[in-house]
Scaffold this motif. Structure first.
Motif, PDB file in Angstrom:
ATOM      1  N   UNK A 246      46.243  35.922  37.970  1.00 55.03           N
ATOM      2  CA  UNK A 246      45.449  35.987  36.743  1.00 55.03           C
ATOM      3  C   UNK A 246      43.973  36.248  37.050  1.00 55.03           C
ATOM      4  N   UNK A 247      43.501  35.715  38.174  1.00 54.89           N
ATOM      5  CA  UNK A 247      42.106  35.939  38.568  1.00 54.89           C
ATOM      6  C   UNK A 247      41.819  37.429  38.670  1.00 54.89           C
ATOM      7  N   UNK A 248      42.729  38.158  39.300  1.00 55.31           N
ATOM      8  CA  UNK A 248      42.566  39.599  39.457  1.00 55.31           C
ATOM      9  C   UNK A 248      42.723  40.325  38.121  1.00 55.31           C
ATOM     10  N   UNK A 249      43.790  40.033  37.400  1.00 61.16           N
ATOM     11  CA  UNK A 249      44.096  40.787  36.187  1.00 61.16           C
ATOM     12  C   UNK A 249      43.028  40.601  35.119  1.00 61.16           C
ATOM     13  N   UNK A 250      42.618  39.362  34.909  1.00 66.27           N
ATOM     14  CA  UNK A 250      41.670  39.127  33.820  1.00 66.27           C
ATOM     15  C   UNK A 250      40.234  39.433  34.233  1.00 66.27           C
ATOM     16  N   UNK A 251      39.914  39.345  35.518  1.00 69.49           N
ATOM     17  CA  UNK A 251      38.615  39.847  35.985  1.00 69.49           C
ATOM     18  C   UNK A 251      38.522  41.346  35.771  1.00 69.49           C
ATOM     19  N   UNK A 252      39.617  42.040  36.079  1.00 69.92           N
ATOM     20  CA  UNK A 252      39.639  43.497  35.889  1.00 69.92           C
ATOM     21  C   UNK A 252      39.444  43.862  34.425  1.00 69.92           C
ATOM     22  N   UNK A 253      40.212  43.229  33.543  1.00 71.56           N
ATOM     23  CA  UNK A 253      40.097  43.538  32.118  1.00 71.56           C
ATOM     24  C   UNK A 253      38.699  43.201  31.604  1.00 71.56           C
ATOM     25  N   UNK A 254      38.150  42.088  32.052  1.00 69.36           N
ATOM     26  CA  UNK A 254      36.786  41.701  31.671  1.00 69.36           C
ATOM     27  C   UNK A 254      35.784  42.787  32.054  1.00 69.36           C
ATOM     28  N   UNK A 255      35.848  43.236  33.291  1.00 69.03           N
ATOM     29  CA  UNK A 255      34.892  44.250  33.744  1.00 69.03           C
ATOM     30  C   UNK A 255      35.149  45.597  33.075  1.00 69.03           C
ATOM     31  N   UNK A 256      36.400  45.890  32.745  1.00 65.92           N
ATOM     32  CA  UNK A 256      36.690  47.109  31.993  1.00 65.92           C
ATOM     33  C   UNK A 256      36.031  47.059  30.617  1.00 65.92           C
ATOM     34  N   UNK A 257      35.952  45.873  30.014  1.00 68.49           N
ATOM     35  CA  UNK A 257      35.236  45.752  28.753  1.00 68.49           C
ATOM     36  C   UNK A 257      33.789  46.182  28.878  1.00 68.49           C
ATOM     37  N   UNK A 258      33.141  45.736  29.948  1.00 72.47           N
ATOM     38  CA  UNK A 258      31.767  46.192  30.213  1.00 72.47           C
ATOM     39  C   UNK A 258      31.734  47.703  30.441  1.00 72.47           C
ATOM     40  N   UNK A 259      32.646  48.171  31.278  1.00 74.06           N
ATOM     41  CA  UNK A 259      32.608  49.570  31.722  1.00 74.06           C
ATOM     42  C   UNK A 259      32.891  50.544  30.582  1.00 74.06           C
ATOM     43  N   UNK A 260      33.879  50.222  29.749  1.00 72.76           N
ATOM     44  CA  UNK A 260      34.186  51.158  28.663  1.00 72.76           C
ATOM     45  C   UNK A 260      33.092  51.171  27.608  1.00 72.76           C
ATOM     46  N   UNK A 261      32.394  50.063  27.436  1.00 69.04           N
ATOM     47  CA  UNK A 261      31.214  50.085  26.570  1.00 69.04           C
ATOM     48  C   UNK A 261      30.268  51.184  27.044  1.00 69.04           C
TER      49      UNK A 261
END
Length: 489
Positions: A246-261
């Motif tokens: 979960x650390x990997x998956x949700x860190x990735x999704x979190x940073x994708x939120x920043x990146x896609x913005x």
């Protein structure tokens, strides 16, 4: 138009140099040779001198004065550029360059200190960082509140007094919900070994599902996950733990939120002051709504359960409902980035109070660990066992990012507002999420928030998107509804 176009040309060169500086930072955190740290600090300082000179140049002031904007976009562009000029002009060039150099060195030393658990050896460097931040804060404040001056760099228009009022309204609901959950049986843990290469493969699938354009980005690993860049080059990092995917998956999704913005901002804003997220609070609203309201929803968790069963086999959880409780497990813990939604903002409130005291001179760096541990025991009922689980865990203070932490909680509040409006507009969203398809929500966020970049002030942007002024009430309502259902409260 010719005078405005001349200003735009100047701004684009300055912003391009800023992107180069950001790339140096990305390289430092991902692939830079360990022995290059001191030289990299000098390179970053040299580039900061060039950028600072452009941001404060008399020629820039002349371009601003003669710009003559004729529409809302041009007026916003000039206003953002003027704000940048005013803030940069208050900081002496030598101070800006020295802070950039020391922050780069400090960040590298923090990695080593965190690995070794050596807070004592790191404190002299942190003292340098804090002293330089205080000097910059006082220069920016020009007689006003020093902490507010730093905060304004991350969340324009916000003040510590306003944040204190917001947090005071938010805290009781969080504490009450935590107490109610603590009386219920705990959610399950994952059990097993989760191959880290497989974690990275699934994290890439998740990044793509959440709209990340890998033709304009890349995913690497770092000690502390982050997103870097804007426009056509937006990079993210994540991390892996064989016992905790979960650390990997949700860190990735979190940073994708920043990146896609950043990737979804209007193309004509690229390499201008409008071509980046308007504030860190708004930025965090995107990363948190991706990570929590969407990816931790029971509907999406059911889809993720199937993906993980296919990839990892049996990992001790038999059904999607139990898996959703594991994804949303509530328990006090030491690490902010691993905190559940109920506890997360309490971590931020603690850091907010401590860093205000550091900048005000009410707390010495030498006393920071004791202050941290005392406050943590009071807020979480846990005794911090070592500095890696405590004051050394975050990169922000070593990197000189004072005033940044409270924007995380503010981002959660903004996300609560956006989520309430999004759900009203998309009543069938759970059907798409259950199929692993967050696209309807992503399209809504792109149109309401992301495409506008820096065009609107933070609170105005959230008000336009949600239909009401930001308040903590939607976040509390969402948390009570979600965790009430998961825990039978």
């Amino acid at each position: 138009m010719m005078s405005y176009d001349a200003l735009l040309t100047y701004l684009r060169t300055t912003e391009a140099l800023g992107q180069v500086a950001g790339r140096l930072g990305w390289d430092q955190e991902t692939v830079m040779p360990e022995g290059a740290a001191d030289q990299r600090a000098e390179e970053i300082a040299a580039l900061e001198e060039v950028i600072h000179a452009r941001r404060t140049a008399p020629a820039f002031a002349d371009l601003l004065a003669g710009a003559n904007p004729v529409d809302d976009v041009q007026r916003a562009m000039v206003a953002r550029a003027q704000r940048g000029f005013d803030r940069s002009s208050r900081i002496p060039a030598e101070l800006a360059a020295e802070a950039a150099r020391v922050n780069a060195i400090s960040q590298h030393r923090w990695i080593a200190a965190r690995k070794a658990g050596d807070l004592a050896g790191f404190l002299p460097t942190l003292q340098q960082v804090v002293a330089l931040q205080v000097a910059q804060a006082q220069a920016l404040a020009d007689g006003g509140d020093a902490y507010d001056a730093l905060l304004d760099g991350y969340e324009p228009g916000m003040s510590a007094a306003r944040l204190t009022a917001i947090f005071s309204a938010l805290r009781p609901g969080l504490v009450d919900l935590r107490a109610a959950i603590a009386e219920k049986p705990p959610a399950p843990h994952l059990n097993g070994h989760f191959d880290e290469a497989q974690q990275m493969a699934l994290s890439q699938e998740l990044a793509l599902a959440f709209g990340y354009d890998l033709s304009r980005g890349r995913i690497d690993k770092a000690v502390h996950p982050f997103s870097s860049g804007s426009g056509a080059d937006v990079r993210i990092t994540t991390r892996t733990d064989a016992a905790d995917p979960f650390n990997c998956f949700y860190s990735t999704i979190h940073e994708v939120g920043h990146a896609t913005y950043e990737q979804n901002i209007r193309a004509d804003f690229a390499l201008t002051p409008l071509g980046e997220g308007v504030s860190m609070g708004v930025h965090e609203s995107q990363s948190r709504i991706y990570e929590n309201q969407l990816a931790r929803s029971p509907a999406f968790a059911g889809w993720l359960f199937g993906q993980m069963r296919d990839m990892f086999g049996d990992f001790g959880i038999s059904d999607a409902g139990t898996f959703a409780r594991a994804v949303n497990r509530v328990a006090p813990g030491f690490i902010r980035t691993e905190a559940d939604e109920v506890h997360y903002n309490l971590h931020i409130m603690m850091r907010f109070d401590l860093e205000r005291a550091l900048i005000a001179g009410d707390l010495a760096v030498a006393d920071l660990e004791e202050a941290w541990n005392t406050r943590f025991a009071a807020d979480f009922g846990l005794t911090v066992p070592n500095p890696v689980m405590g004051v050394l865990q975050d990169v922000h203070w070593p990197a000189g990012l004072f005033g940044y932490f409270p924007t995380y909680a503010l981002g959660n509040i903004y996300a609560g507002c956006l989520h309430q409006a999004l759900r009203a507009d998309l009543p069938d969203l759970d059907d798409a999420l259950a199929a692993g398809n967050p696209a309807p929500a992503l399209d809504w966020l792109r149109g309401k928030v992301q495409q506008h970049g820096g065009l609107y002030a933070p609170a105005d942007l959230i008000t336009r998107a949600a239909g009401f002024a930001p308040t903590e009430a939607p976040l509390l309502a969402y948390l009570q509804q979600k965790f009430g259902a998961l825990y039978g409260i």
